[in-house]
Motif scaffolding. Sequence first.
Motif, PDB file in Angstrom:
ATOM      1  N   CYS A 159     -47.422  92.276  64.808  1.00 39.18           N
ATOM      2  CA  CYS A 159     -46.094  92.898  64.654  1.00 39.18           C
ATOM      3  C   CYS A 159     -45.851  93.717  65.907  1.00 39.18           C
ATOM      4  O   CYS A 159     -45.747  94.931  65.862  1.00 39.18           O
ATOM      5  N   ASN A 164     -44.120  94.872  69.629  1.00 42.32           N
ATOM      6  CA  ASN A 164     -42.786  95.299  70.052  1.00 42.32           C
ATOM      7  C   ASN A 164     -42.861  95.570  71.543  1.00 42.32           C
ATOM      8  O   ASN A 164     -43.856  96.138  72.018  1.00 42.32           O
ATOM      9  N   LEU A 219     -40.681  89.707  66.859  1.00 40.16           N
ATOM     10  CA  LEU A 219     -39.424  89.264  66.240  1.00 40.16           C
ATOM     11  C   LEU A 219     -38.388  88.946  67.316  1.00 40.16           C
ATOM     12  O   LEU A 219     -37.671  87.960  67.232  1.00 40.16           O
ATOM     13  N   SER A 220     -38.358  89.800  68.358  1.00 40.57           N
ATOM     14  CA  SER A 220     -37.341  89.655  69.412  1.00 40.57           C
ATOM     15  C   SER A 220     -37.496  88.340  70.179  1.00 40.57           C
ATOM     16  O   SER A 220     -36.585  87.914  70.872  1.00 40.57           O
ATOM     17  N   ASP A 269     -42.781  85.458  64.043  1.00 41.74           N
ATOM     18  CA  ASP A 269     -42.844  86.093  62.728  1.00 41.74           C
ATOM     19  C   ASP A 269     -44.317  86.240  62.345  1.00 41.74           C
ATOM     20  O   ASP A 269     -44.986  85.248  62.036  1.00 41.74           O
ATOM     21  N   ASP A 326     -46.383  83.083  61.378  1.00 44.03           N
ATOM     22  CA  ASP A 326     -47.048  82.467  62.545  1.00 44.03           C
ATOM     23  C   ASP A 326     -48.562  82.588  62.370  1.00 44.03           C
ATOM     24  O   ASP A 326     -49.049  83.525  61.727  1.00 44.03           O
ATOM     25  N   TRP A 340     -47.868  92.946  54.476  1.00 44.00           N
ATOM     26  CA  TRP A 340     -48.671  92.865  55.694  1.00 44.00           C
ATOM     27  C   TRP A 340     -50.154  92.963  55.382  1.00 44.00           C
ATOM     28  O   TRP A 340     -50.966  92.274  56.004  1.00 44.00           O
TER      29      TRP A 340
END
Length: 300
Positions: free
Chosen positions: A160, A162, A175-176, A180, A184, A203
């Motif tokens: 997850c 960023n 996500l961007s 996923d 994934d 999660w």
Amino acid sequence: MLVEELREARRSAGLSQRALAERVGVDPQVIKRLERGIGSVATLVAVKEALDFRLNGLGSGRTLAEQLRNRRRKRGWSLDKAAERSGLSRATISSLEQGGGSVASLLRLLAVVAPKARQRAPERAYWGQGDKEDRDSRFTPPEFMDGIYQAFGEIDLDPCGNALSPVIARRRIMLSEGGDGLTDNWSGRLVFVNPPFSALLQWLRRAYDQWIAGNVETVVCLVPVRTDSAWFQDTLSSVADIYLLRGRVRFLNSHGKGQHTPFSLMLVTLGATAEQRARYAKLVPGYWLARADVSVAEAA
Ligand SMILES: C[S@@+](CC[C@H](N)C(=O)[O-])C[C@H]1O[C@@H](n2cnc3c(N)ncnc32)[C@H](O)[C@@H]1O
């Protein structure tokens, strides 16, 4: 300030002066006087504990006395300098730093050594008001990550991830970028997961499934101490090693600024070796929980 906050803390705990006195084992007059700033530090400490009243803005340490001493040292002040600034004698400051002294002297010392010392916000089980962005866009601070790298090694996957996060991982699912982390594939030796807490259980389940399937060797999840679900208690608790962190983590917001977290956090680790766990405990305050013994639960 401290004394007013203490009175407020008593009131918000729904306790009268008499009830608090009973809890602490002193005469109600002692509480009354304390709330006017009169009394001994020893009583103040007992009251603080009875109300689970904690202060921010002091030095590190397990006791108020240790925190005071560490705070003074952190400022680079000798006893003489603290005496000069506070107008107290060296002996009085020494006594405060050993758990003695009066509340009046403590307040004078705090005013110069830790003028920003305030009551730590009471523990909540949630972020409070705010939109989802507020709650989920928070990044693990580099100093916290240092403990993870040193104890567990380099991170292969942040599922997850960023772009704004300081977490260093060989691969990030973002996500961007159309990724996923919940669908994934996960792979690698070490996975670090600081998930959106609004979907915590999802999660943790994903981490568990990937680990059980043998896709990853070790998973380290940084999550709130929420242990009430049946799945957590029946399944995760008997295979995961859980580290209860002392103190709170200040996550970074998208501007890189630390923000207050109003609840306790833990590491949920899967597949961590005894050496990794021992290293972590040496580096980061907190403790490892014993694993749940499923056979005892089944027999009951
Ligand atoms: C609490 S932040 C943590 C970011 C980073 N792992 C860290 O520790 O600094 C959680 C991140 O998960 C991302 N996220 C939410 N759902 C996701 C999904 N299904 N797959 C991948 N990332 C997701 C959000 O964009 C958010 O940036």
